[in-house]
Design a protein around this motif. Structure first.
Motif, PDB file in Angstrom:
ATOM      1  N   ARG A  58       0.798  -1.137   0.029  1.00  0.00           N
ATOM      2  CA  ARG A  58      -0.019   0.175  -0.076  1.00  0.00           C
ATOM      3  C   ARG A  58       0.796   1.163   0.066  1.00  0.00           C
ATOM      4  NH1 ARG A  58      -4.054   1.380   4.983  1.00  0.00           N
ATOM      5  NH2 ARG A  58      -2.133   2.706   5.558  1.00  0.00           N
ATOM      6  N   PRO A  59       0.513   2.266  -1.106  1.00  0.00           N
ATOM      7  CA  PRO A  59       1.512   3.444  -1.038  1.00  0.00           C
ATOM      8  C   PRO A  59       1.206   3.993   0.301  1.00  0.00           C
ATOM      9  CG  PRO A  59       0.129   2.877  -3.074  1.00  0.00           C
ATOM     10  CD  PRO A  59      -0.231   2.055  -2.258  1.00  0.00           C
ATOM     11  N   GLU A  60       2.448   4.983   0.828  1.00  0.00           N
ATOM     12  CA  GLU A  60       2.329   5.736   1.761  1.00  0.00           C
ATOM     13  C   GLU A  60       1.394   7.119   1.540  1.00  0.00           C
ATOM     14  OE1 GLU A  60       5.966   7.279   3.112  1.00  0.00           O
ATOM     15  OE2 GLU A  60       6.973   5.256   3.555  1.00  0.00           O
ATOM     16  N   ALA A  61       1.182   7.414   0.179  1.00  0.00           N
ATOM     17  CA  ALA A  61       0.154   8.408  -0.199  1.00  0.00           C
ATOM     18  C   ALA A  61      -1.295   8.192   0.070  1.00  0.00           C
ATOM     19  CB  ALA A  61       0.412   8.785  -1.506  1.00  0.00           C
ATOM     20  N   LEU A  62      -1.319   6.815   0.184  1.00  0.00           N
ATOM     21  CA  LEU A  62      -3.203   6.243   0.471  1.00  0.00           C
ATOM     22  C   LEU A  62      -3.406   6.184   1.926  1.00  0.00           C
ATOM     23  CD1 LEU A  62      -5.267   5.351  -1.554  1.00  0.00           C
ATOM     24  CD2 LEU A  62      -4.372   3.171  -1.031  1.00  0.00           C
ATOM     25  N   GLY A  63      -2.559   7.224   2.677  1.00  0.00           N
ATOM     26  CA  GLY A  63      -3.183   7.197   3.930  1.00  0.00           C
ATOM     27  C   GLY A  63      -4.372   7.892   4.178  1.00  0.00           C
ATOM     28  N   PRO A  64      -5.145   7.969   5.463  1.00  0.00           N
ATOM     29  CA  PRO A  64      -6.397   8.518   5.568  1.00  0.00           C
ATOM     30  C   PRO A  64      -6.030  10.165   5.359  1.00  0.00           C
ATOM     31  CG  PRO A  64      -5.458   7.932   7.332  1.00  0.00           C
ATOM     32  CD  PRO A  64      -4.617   7.227   6.572  1.00  0.00           C
ATOM     33  N   LEU A  65      -7.204  10.654   4.627  1.00  0.00           N
ATOM     34  CA  LEU A  65      -7.110  12.079   4.720  1.00  0.00           C
ATOM     35  C   LEU A  65      -7.597  12.842   5.977  1.00  0.00           C
ATOM     36  CD1 LEU A  65      -9.475  12.603   1.506  1.00  0.00           C
ATOM     37  CD2 LEU A  65      -7.141  13.045   1.684  1.00  0.00           C
ATOM     38  N   PRO A  66      -6.731  13.766   6.279  1.00  0.00           N
ATOM     39  CA  PRO A  66      -7.055  14.714   7.496  1.00  0.00           C
ATOM     40  C   PRO A  66      -8.510  15.138   7.708  1.00  0.00           C
ATOM     41  CG  PRO A  66      -5.853  15.972   6.351  1.00  0.00           C
ATOM     42  CD  PRO A  66      -6.013  14.774   5.361  1.00  0.00           C
ATOM     43  N   ALA A  67      -9.042  15.415   8.950  1.00  0.00           N
ATOM     44  CA  ALA A  67     -10.336  15.948   9.297  1.00  0.00           C
ATOM     45  C   ALA A  67     -10.254  17.591   8.886  1.00  0.00           C
ATOM     46  CB  ALA A  67     -10.838  15.736  10.587  1.00  0.00           C
ATOM     47  N   PHE A  68     -11.145  18.064   8.222  1.00  0.00           N
ATOM     48  CA  PHE A  68     -11.125  19.467   7.835  1.00  0.00           C
ATOM     49  C   PHE A  68     -12.208  20.353   8.753  1.00  0.00           C
ATOM     50  CE2 PHE A  68      -9.241  17.501   4.143  1.00  0.00           C
ATOM     51  CZ  PHE A  68      -8.121  17.920   4.242  1.00  0.00           C
ATOM     52  N   PRO A  69     -11.976  21.462   8.989  1.00  0.00           N
ATOM     53  CA  PRO A  69     -13.107  22.093   9.665  1.00  0.00           C
ATOM     54  C   PRO A  69     -14.367  22.305   8.997  1.00  0.00           C
ATOM     55  CG  PRO A  69     -11.062  23.324   9.981  1.00  0.00           C
ATOM     56  CD  PRO A  69     -10.709  22.167   8.917  1.00  0.00           C
ATOM     57  N   ASP A  70     -15.359  21.779   9.614  1.00  0.00           N
ATOM     58  CA  ASP A  70     -16.880  22.222   9.112  1.00  0.00           C
ATOM     59  C   ASP A  70     -17.173  20.954   8.142  1.00  0.00           C
ATOM     60  OD1 ASP A  70     -17.132  24.525  10.383  1.00  0.00           O
ATOM     61  OD2 ASP A  70     -16.306  25.689   8.679  1.00  0.00           O
ATOM     62  N   ASP A  71     -16.289  19.929   8.095  1.00  0.00           N
ATOM     63  CA  ASP A  71     -16.729  18.658   7.431  1.00  0.00           C
ATOM     64  C   ASP A  71     -17.975  18.172   8.236  1.00  0.00           C
ATOM     65  OD1 ASP A  71     -14.834  18.928   5.413  1.00  0.00           O
ATOM     66  OD2 ASP A  71     -13.655  17.254   5.803  1.00  0.00           O
ATOM     67  N   ARG A  72     -18.853  17.561   7.222  1.00  0.00           N
ATOM     68  CA  ARG A  72     -19.944  16.996   7.734  1.00  0.00           C
ATOM     69  C   ARG A  72     -20.162  15.556   7.056  1.00  0.00           C
ATOM     70  NH1 ARG A  72     -24.721  21.740   7.777  1.00  0.00           N
ATOM     71  NH2 ARG A  72     -23.007  23.604   8.682  1.00  0.00           N
ATOM     72  N   PRO A 111      -1.693  13.042  -3.020  1.00  0.00           N
ATOM     73  CA  PRO A 111      -2.832  13.926  -2.180  1.00  0.00           C
ATOM     74  C   PRO A 111      -2.019  14.548  -1.064  1.00  0.00           C
ATOM     75  CG  PRO A 111      -3.065  11.665  -1.679  1.00  0.00           C
ATOM     76  CD  PRO A 111      -2.022  11.566  -2.823  1.00  0.00           C
ATOM     77  N   ARG A 112      -0.761  14.158  -0.523  1.00  0.00           N
ATOM     78  CA  ARG A 112      -0.193  14.742   0.506  1.00  0.00           C
ATOM     79  C   ARG A 112       0.138  16.300   0.159  1.00  0.00           C
ATOM     80  NH1 ARG A 112       3.517  10.198   2.336  1.00  0.00           N
ATOM     81  NH2 ARG A 112       3.757  10.330  -0.083  1.00  0.00           N
ATOM     82  N   THR A 113       0.639  16.392  -1.236  1.00  0.00           N
ATOM     83  CA  THR A 113       1.351  17.585  -1.601  1.00  0.00           C
ATOM     84  C   THR A 113       0.184  18.194  -2.602  1.00  0.00           C
ATOM     85  OG1 THR A 113       2.401  16.460  -3.355  1.00  0.00           O
ATOM     86  CG2 THR A 113       3.776  16.784  -1.237  1.00  0.00           C
ATOM     87  N   GLY A 114      -0.962  17.731  -2.910  1.00  0.00           N
ATOM     88  CA  GLY A 114      -1.864  18.460  -3.760  1.00  0.00           C
ATOM     89  C   GLY A 114      -2.998  18.507  -2.992  1.00  0.00           C
ATOM     90  N   PHE A 115      -4.177  17.747  -2.799  1.00  0.00           N
ATOM     91  CA  PHE A 115      -5.415  18.073  -2.192  1.00  0.00           C
ATOM     92  C   PHE A 115      -5.205  18.816  -0.842  1.00  0.00           C
ATOM     93  CE2 PHE A 115      -8.895  16.842   0.421  1.00  0.00           C
ATOM     94  CZ  PHE A 115      -9.921  17.609  -0.206  1.00  0.00           C
ATOM     95  N   VAL A 116      -4.368  18.110  -0.004  1.00  0.00           N
ATOM     96  CA  VAL A 116      -4.515  18.288   1.338  1.00  0.00           C
ATOM     97  C   VAL A 116      -4.180  19.590   1.777  1.00  0.00           C
ATOM     98  CG1 VAL A 116      -3.435  17.643   3.603  1.00  0.00           C
ATOM     99  CG2 VAL A 116      -4.112  15.680   1.881  1.00  0.00           C
ATOM    100  N   PRO A 117      -2.859  20.366   1.149  1.00  0.00           N
ATOM    101  CA  PRO A 117      -2.564  21.589   1.691  1.00  0.00           C
ATOM    102  C   PRO A 117      -3.527  22.719   1.138  1.00  0.00           C
ATOM    103  CG  PRO A 117      -1.176  20.647  -0.093  1.00  0.00           C
ATOM    104  CD  PRO A 117      -1.941  19.571   0.493  1.00  0.00           C
ATOM    105  N   LEU A 157     -10.611   8.748  -0.980  1.00  0.00           N
ATOM    106  CA  LEU A 157      -9.204   8.769  -1.640  1.00  0.00           C
ATOM    107  C   LEU A 157      -9.040   7.458  -1.969  1.00  0.00           C
ATOM    108  CD1 LEU A 157      -6.595   9.912  -2.063  1.00  0.00           C
ATOM    109  CD2 LEU A 157      -5.725   9.458  -0.062  1.00  0.00           C
ATOM    110  N   PHE A 158      -8.727   7.428  -3.362  1.00  0.00           N
ATOM    111  CA  PHE A 158      -8.176   6.088  -3.998  1.00  0.00           C
ATOM    112  C   PHE A 158      -7.166   6.082  -4.850  1.00  0.00           C
ATOM    113  CE2 PHE A 158     -12.869   6.043  -3.780  1.00  0.00           C
ATOM    114  CZ  PHE A 158     -13.275   4.889  -3.192  1.00  0.00           C
ATOM    115  N   VAL A 159      -6.267   5.165  -4.938  1.00  0.00           N
ATOM    116  CA  VAL A 159      -5.198   4.972  -5.869  1.00  0.00           C
ATOM    117  C   VAL A 159      -5.650   4.311  -6.996  1.00  0.00           C
ATOM    118  CG1 VAL A 159      -4.316   2.804  -5.023  1.00  0.00           C
ATOM    119  CG2 VAL A 159      -2.642   4.320  -6.082  1.00  0.00           C
TER     120      VAL A 159
END
Length: 412
Positions: free
Chosen positions: A144-158, A364-370, A392-394
């Protein structure tokens, strides 16, 4: 690696004789053919015989143009499904995709439902991906690629867990709505005894040739969307931020990508009551033509340093395009290919509509997340948006002739 593999012409009699089935594709180019002497007819912007071949170094649905009808689906492997059974499912899916891309029934020798009879391939693409638990369930944790880790929680996510995550991902898109739903149903039938559908989300945009600018479309907020998308076909640097091209990447992933999916409900009952100037300031672009408020046309670069005579920035400090710009996110780049959705009314009598956000990137760690972290801290649009689902999928590389998607991973 080429963006546009060779395309094999289809004959109309072959398509109709095979039921006019949808093409499930991975690759790049689209070809429209017609029988000699046959007159053209109004197809409402569709090209029924537009075909995208299945085999190729990169799965279609990533770099190909956005089709107007899409279904995004996640599936979970059933308890007890092992690696050989999962490989059998991917083999069946890839085989069906290859056959349908040639205008044949999904499974050789088996009758089809006829749902898309006569509709042609209609530029249909299908893209397969794997979620984090796919690797865990099949004893592939080490792969499993390291980049496929869980996405962090973001404020106001429901986020609704029932509409988030999943072991397997399928994206189906086509110029014809019946072609798209037929392909989704064909794939779902092949999962019996192996996987269950977890969620399906359906979206739409304008048809090809309807006057929308190339690569962009209007979302339900009335704004042109995707204006600042990278152009990977013509820029190797952009391509390297969308597709996994590193020489040390595993072979099954090289030429693939990572996709982030978000179901984003738009609070249109509030948004639509705002003055146009307010809506433009929140985004940083004109409603009429998508041009930045600093002037020019839709694709004129935004001047983030421009200020009015009183020193106030022309692009507001909380404008969406300022906070999402690569300049403020360490160069973070994504290829966004979302669709709008409209699911009627909610229990509180507000409209249930918005965007199926689909973003492709090499990590995603250097794309979507920041980018999402920055947007969540002050984007002017955030008060009019609710993030309700996330995944998130690879996405593996495309399959060569005679192979299936993910084969090198599952049989390595």
């Amino acid at each position: 690696m080429t963006d546009r593999p060779a395309v094999t012409p289809l004959r109309r009699r072959t398509l109709l004789g095979a039921g006019g089935l949808a093409a499930l594709a991975a690759g790049g180019a689209v070809l429209t053919t017609a029988a000699p002497g046959e007159s053209t007819r109004d197809t409402g912007g569709r090209e029924p015989e537009a075909r995208i071949p299945f085999h190729g170094p990169t799965q279609a649905g990533i770099l190909t143009r956005r089709q107007p009808h899409a279904h995004l689906a996640a599936l979970d492997l059933l308890p007890g499904v092992d690696r050989p059974l999962a490989a059998g499912l991917l083999r069946a899916w890839s085989g069906a995709a290859d056959r349908m891309s040639r205008g044949e029934t999904p499974v050789e020798g088996e009758a089809d439902t006829g749902v898309a009879l006569g509709a042609g391939p209609a530029a249909l693409t299908v893209t397969f991906g794997f979620g984090p638990e796919f690797f865990e369930r099949l004893g592939l944790t080490a792969a499993r690629p390291e980049a496929l880790g869980p996405l962090p929680a973001f404020p106001d996510d429901r986020l609704d867990p029932a509409r988030s995550g999943g072991d397997l991902f399928v994206q189906v898109a086509a110029d014809d709505p019946l072609v798209a739903v037929h392909a989704l149903r064909a794939l779902q039938r092949l999962t019996r005894g192996t996987a269950l559908t977890r969620w399906v989300m359906s979206g739409f945009t304008r048809p090809p040739g309807a006057g929308a600018p190339d690569g962009t479309h209007r979302n339900l907020m009335g704004q042109l969307d995707g204006t600042a998308n990278p152009t990977p076909a013509g820029d190797p640097a952009h391509r390297a931020r969308i597709l996994v091209t590193a020489p040390d990447a595993p072979g099954w992933l090289r030429g693939g990508s990572y996709v982030v999916l978000r179901r984003i409900r738009m609070l249109l009952d509030h948004w639509e009551g705002l003055p146009e100037a307010h809506r433009e300031q929140a985004v940083g672009r004109r409603v009429s033509d998508g041009a930045p408020l600093t002037g020019g046309t839709e694709h004129t670069p935004v001047d983030l340093d421009a200020a009015r005579p009183d020193g106030v920035p022309v692009i507001a400090t909380n404008a969406h395009i300022r906070l999402a710009a690569p300049r403020g996110n360490a160069g973070a780049t994504m290829l966004r290919r979302g669709w709008s959705y409209h699911d009627g009314m909610r229990a509180d009598r507000t409209v249930d509509a918005g965007m199926l956000f689909v973003a492709w990137q090499t990590d995603p760690r250097t794309g979507f997340v920041p980018v999402q972290h920055r947007l969540a801290r002050g984007d002017a649009l955030s008060r009019y948006l609710v993030h309700e689902a996330s995944a998130l999928f690879v996405v593996p590389a495309g399959a060569a002739p005679g192979e299936y998607v993910g084969q090198a991973l599952l049989e390595g």
